[in-house]
Motif scaffolding. Structure first.
Motif, PDB file in Angstrom:
ATOM      1  N   HIS A 139      21.475  63.754  40.479  1.00 48.50           N
ATOM      2  CA  HIS A 139      22.551  62.885  39.938  1.00 48.50           C
ATOM      3  C   HIS A 139      24.014  63.611  40.268  1.00 48.50           C
ATOM      4  N   PRO A 140      24.377  63.779  41.624  1.00 53.71           N
ATOM      5  CA  PRO A 140      25.303  64.597  41.976  1.00 53.71           C
ATOM      6  C   PRO A 140      26.798  63.774  41.260  1.00 53.71           C
ATOM      7  N   GLY A 141      26.905  62.873  40.978  1.00 49.78           N
ATOM      8  CA  GLY A 141      28.062  62.111  40.516  1.00 49.78           C
ATOM      9  C   GLY A 141      28.436  62.185  39.042  1.00 49.78           C
ATOM     10  N   ILE A 142      27.422  63.216  38.378  1.00 50.35           N
ATOM     11  CA  ILE A 142      27.552  63.322  37.009  1.00 50.35           C
ATOM     12  C   ILE A 142      28.230  64.919  36.860  1.00 50.35           C
ATOM     13  N   GLU A 143      29.105  64.986  36.170  1.00 52.71           N
ATOM     14  CA  GLU A 143      30.087  66.059  35.629  1.00 52.71           C
ATOM     15  C   GLU A 143      29.121  66.683  34.436  1.00 52.71           C
ATOM     16  N   VAL A 144      28.644  67.865  34.600  1.00 52.51           N
ATOM     17  CA  VAL A 144      27.844  68.392  33.829  1.00 52.51           C
ATOM     18  C   VAL A 144      28.772  69.644  33.099  1.00 52.51           C
ATOM     19  N   GLU A 145      28.712  69.631  31.578  1.00 56.22           N
ATOM     20  CA  GLU A 145      29.681  70.645  30.953  1.00 56.22           C
ATOM     21  C   GLU A 145      28.585  70.994  30.162  1.00 56.22           C
ATOM     22  N   ILE A 146      28.703  72.575  30.014  1.00 52.02           N
ATOM     23  CA  ILE A 146      27.665  73.373  29.296  1.00 52.02           C
ATOM     24  C   ILE A 146      28.500  74.161  28.522  1.00 52.02           C
ATOM     25  N   THR A 147      28.120  74.190  27.121  1.00 56.39           N
ATOM     26  CA  THR A 147      28.788  75.012  25.793  1.00 56.39           C
ATOM     27  C   THR A 147      27.607  75.893  25.234  1.00 56.39           C
ATOM     28  N   GLU A 148      27.731  77.146  25.332  1.00 50.87           N
ATOM     29  CA  GLU A 148      26.600  78.023  24.565  1.00 50.87           C
ATOM     30  C   GLU A 148      27.060  78.457  23.283  1.00 50.87           C
ATOM     31  N   GLY A 149      25.997  78.566  22.293  1.00 51.25           N
ATOM     32  CA  GLY A 149      26.575  78.873  20.994  1.00 51.25           C
ATOM     33  C   GLY A 149      24.888  78.821  20.088  1.00 51.25           C
ATOM     34  N   THR A 150      25.150  78.910  18.792  1.00 48.82           N
ATOM     35  CA  THR A 150      23.936  78.933  17.792  1.00 48.82           C
ATOM     36  C   THR A 150      23.689  77.354  17.751  1.00 48.82           C
ATOM     37  N   ALA A 151      22.193  77.493  17.431  1.00 47.31           N
ATOM     38  CA  ALA A 151      21.724  76.003  17.190  1.00 47.31           C
ATOM     39  C   ALA A 151      22.725  75.201  16.187  1.00 47.31           C
ATOM     40  N   ARG A 152      23.188  76.091  14.896  1.00 43.98           N
ATOM     41  CA  ARG A 152      23.873  75.455  13.992  1.00 43.98           C
ATOM     42  C   ARG A 152      25.431  74.866  14.590  1.00 43.98           C
ATOM     43  N   ASP A 153      25.931  75.283  15.429  1.00 48.75           N
ATOM     44  CA  ASP A 153      27.059  75.044  16.125  1.00 48.75           C
ATOM     45  C   ASP A 153      26.859  73.773  16.772  1.00 48.75           C
ATOM     46  N   ALA A 154      25.810  73.953  17.456  1.00 51.30           N
ATOM     47  CA  ALA A 154      25.250  72.686  18.619  1.00 51.30           C
ATOM     48  C   ALA A 154      25.208  71.509  17.697  1.00 51.30           C
ATOM     49  N   ILE A 155      24.538  71.509  16.651  1.00 56.47           N
ATOM     50  CA  ILE A 155      24.363  70.442  15.884  1.00 56.47           C
ATOM     51  C   ILE A 155      25.640  69.758  15.315  1.00 56.47           C
ATOM     52  N   MET A 156      26.632  70.692  14.866  1.00 57.67           N
ATOM     53  CA  MET A 156      27.664  70.257  14.133  1.00 57.67           C
ATOM     54  C   MET A 156      28.596  69.633  15.433  1.00 57.67           C
ATOM     55  N   GLN A 157      28.500  70.228  16.608  1.00 54.77           N
ATOM     56  CA  GLN A 157      29.070  69.564  17.662  1.00 54.77           C
ATOM     57  C   GLN A 157      28.585  68.019  18.032  1.00 54.77           C
ATOM     58  N   LEU A 158      27.228  67.937  17.890  1.00 54.13           N
ATOM     59  CA  LEU A 158      26.415  66.817  17.932  1.00 54.13           C
ATOM     60  C   LEU A 158      27.065  65.729  17.049  1.00 54.13           C
ATOM     61  N   ARG A 159      27.197  66.087  15.852  1.00 55.04           N
ATOM     62  CA  ARG A 159      27.544  65.049  15.015  1.00 55.04           C
ATOM     63  C   ARG A 159      28.961  64.776  15.007  1.00 55.04           C
TER      64      ARG A 159
END
Length: 327
Positions: A139-159
């Protein structure tokens, strides 16, 4: 019948309206066809409609605009100066509309847009690195953004709708999120090369590590590693010492090599270039560590759907020799 002027007021709602919003798109398409072919007959044939239909639409359009777009004669038609200027501007608008329609279709199918991913680490040649690489290739047309952190941080950002998907260690049970196990990794101990257990052993047990000093990270999977060590060594004496450091994965491994202590990691970490340390699998771990995708049930992003579909295909046995070794 007298036509309303270009700028008027809608009597029902009392709101000003513009003429452009009331001109049917079909009329503009018919007009562009006549301008291209300079013939009502050929324009009608190209559009697959009758010539009287084209003539009627052009006549109505000219009456609505209050200007003559075409001059008709026995040899055909030609654009007036007003018609030429009108065609130029309408062509741009129709091209933009066509682009917008195509873009919307691509976004709906997940071929353009962006995908925001939360991760604990991105290790070269690991399952996650391979998954993201294959996704970007497909999917070359997709801009992929990656954020590194703890699982807790990731869940908070999902919400908070700042991530589309997070890949976390374990199989979390979250009532407001969807989760799906994606891949597994055996748990391994990381010891200094000169550690008493490093030589002559193909595996290690938790009882072997009683009384050891463990190093864990503040970020990444550090909190989960801490909890796992406490669980496995609960009730053993002497109790383990667990030290937390706000460092990256590479620095933590270097600290192990320098004799600060030992740590535990998923087997993918052994793919990193390292010196002065050894990786030993656990003989008494009941099962490999699962890693799961987590996402919001309200996320209808097609880019997310395509990522999960690809992850499911890659998780099939035999899909890749490197991945099979990790699993």
């Amino acid at each position: 019948m007298r036509r309303r002027p270009a700028s008027t007021t809608d009597r029902q709602w009392g709101m000003p309206t513009s003429l452009g919003s009331r001109i049917p798109l079909a009329s503009l398409i018919h007009m562009l066809a006549v301008a291209e072919y300079l013939s009502f007959h050929r324009a009608a044939k190209a559009l697959g409609v009758s010539q009287p239909s084209v003539s009627a639409r052009i006549r109505t359009l000219e009456e609505d605009l209050g200007v003559r777009l075409f001059e008709r004669n026995t040899r055909g038609v030609r654009l007036t100066e007003a018609g030429r200027l009108f065609v130029e501007r309408v062509s741009v608008g129709v091209d933009q509309l066509d682009h917008a329609v195509k873009t919307a279709g691509m976004a709906a199918s997940g071929e353009c847009g962006r995908l925001r991913i939360g991760i604990h680490a991105l290790i070269p040649r690991s399952f996650l690195a391979e998954l993201i690489a294959r996704y970007r290739e497909a999917h070359p047309g997709i801009e992929v953004e990656i954020t590194e952190g703890t699982a807790r941080d990731a869940i908070m950002q999902l919400r908070a709708d700042r991530l589309d998907v997070a890949f976390v260690a374990g199989s979390p049970e979250l009532p407001d999120c969807h989760t799906r196990p994606i891949w597994t990794e055996p748990l391994v101990a990381v010891l200094p090369q000169d550690h008493r257990l490093a030589a002559g052993q193909s595996a290690i047990t938790w009882s072997d590590l009683t009384g050891e000093t463990f190093l864990v990270r503040q970020g990444g999977t550090g909190p989960q590693v801490h909890d796992h060590i406490v669980l496995r060594l609960a009730g053993r004496w002497p109790a383990p010492s667990i030290l937390r450091f706000d460092v990256g994965r590479g620095t933590l491994l270097s600290m192990v090599g320098q004799g600060f202590g030992i740590t535990i990691v998923g087997s993918a970490t052994s793919l990193l270039p390292t010196t002065g340390i050894v990786f030993l699998p656990f003989a008494d771990e009941p099962e490999p560590v699962p890693f799961s995708a987590v996402w919001s049930p309200f996320n209808r992003n097609a880019t997310l759907r395509n990522m999960l579909t690809l992850a499911g295909k890659m998780n099939r046995p035999g899909d890749s020799p490197q991945l099979a070794q990790q699993q």
